[in-house]
Scaffold this active site. Structure first.
Site, PDB file in Angstrom:
ATOM      1  N   GLU A  20       0.813  -1.221   0.000  1.00  0.00           N
ATOM      2  CA  GLU A  20       0.000   0.000   0.000  1.00  0.00           C
ATOM      3  C   GLU A  20       0.847   1.272   0.000  1.00  0.00           C
ATOM      4  OE1 GLU A  20      -2.971  -0.239  -0.617  1.00  0.00           O
ATOM      5  OE2 GLU A  20      -3.940  -1.862   0.462  1.00  0.00           O
ATOM      6  N   HIS A  39      -2.540   2.622   7.902  1.00  0.00           N
ATOM      7  CA  HIS A  39      -3.584   1.788   7.296  1.00  0.00           C
ATOM      8  C   HIS A  39      -3.808   0.594   8.217  1.00  0.00           C
ATOM      9  CE1 HIS A  39      -5.916  -0.516   4.537  1.00  0.00           C
ATOM     10  NE2 HIS A  39      -4.954  -1.392   4.306  1.00  0.00           N
ATOM     11  N   HIS A  41      -6.693  -2.755   9.468  1.00  0.00           N
ATOM     12  CA  HIS A  41      -7.851  -3.601   9.187  1.00  0.00           C
ATOM     13  C   HIS A  41      -8.574  -3.859  10.507  1.00  0.00           C
ATOM     14  CE1 HIS A  41      -5.086  -4.866   5.774  1.00  0.00           C
ATOM     15  NE2 HIS A  41      -6.070  -4.195   5.214  1.00  0.00           N
ATOM     16  N   HIS A 105     -12.497  -2.896   2.410  1.00  0.00           N
ATOM     17  CA  HIS A 105     -11.099  -3.141   2.752  1.00  0.00           C
ATOM     18  C   HIS A 105     -10.763  -2.839   4.209  1.00  0.00           C
ATOM     19  CE1 HIS A 105      -6.683  -2.741   1.233  1.00  0.00           C
ATOM     20  NE2 HIS A 105      -6.706  -3.104   2.490  1.00  0.00           N
TER      21      HIS A 105
END
Length: 167
Positions: A20, A39, A41, A105
């Site tokens: 990413e 980033h 999850h 995502h």
């Protein structure tokens, strides 16, 4: 933790940079004040991204931290994309909030420094959990009226915290 330059080249760390990296670099170059980009999850916030639902501003904490809903980025893109049109959709969403949901995502959190970006990522996950619990208890919550959100933001900016000058 990998540190890369604005061209995505590794400058510190001994791991390969994330797939990413192109998204991170793009955001650094295009979003003023995004000196740190994380980033995640995280499961609750990612649930909203997967459902393609903004996280509505329904709590004082969210009003304090962000002053608005947490938006879903309008474009879906495969992890690792370098497509400027798709990456620009992240920039567009970041005009509304320091944290955005990547469609189907996860989460992208920004900040003026790593501490703020991490705090934003943690706070959005806590808020997402609270909204999910609220849904379980009584259905999808109504967003706070704009006037209440403004009042909370003003309180935070002018009177909240330990700064004696704000008393």
């Amino acid at each position: 933790l990998c540190v890369v330059d604005l061209n995505g080249n590794l400058i510190r760390g001994n791991m390969r940079p994330s797939s990413e990296t192109s998204m991170h670099v793009y955001v650094h170059k295009r979003v003023t004040g995004a000196n740190a980009v994380l980033h995640t999850h995280s499961p609750a916030a990612s649930a909203f991204a997967i459902a393609k639902r903004d996280i509505p501003c329904v709590s004082t904490e969210q009003g304090f931290a962000f002053g608005d809903s947490i938006p879903v980025v309008r474009e879906y893109f495969c992890p690792g994309t370098k497509d400027p049109r798709k990456l620009e959709s992240v920039v567009d969403a970041l005009k509304k909030a320091k944290v955005v949901l990547l469609k189907s995502h996860g989460v992208l959190a920004t900040g003026v420094d790593l501490e703020e970006a991490l705090d934003n990522a943690v706070v959005v996950e806590d808020i997402a959990k609270s909204v999910l619990y609220s849904i379980i208890i009584g259905g999808f919550p109504e967003e706070m009226p704009a006037e209440e959100i403004r009042e909370v933001r003003e309180f935070r900016l002018k009177r909240y915290g330990q700064n004696v000058e704000n008393s």
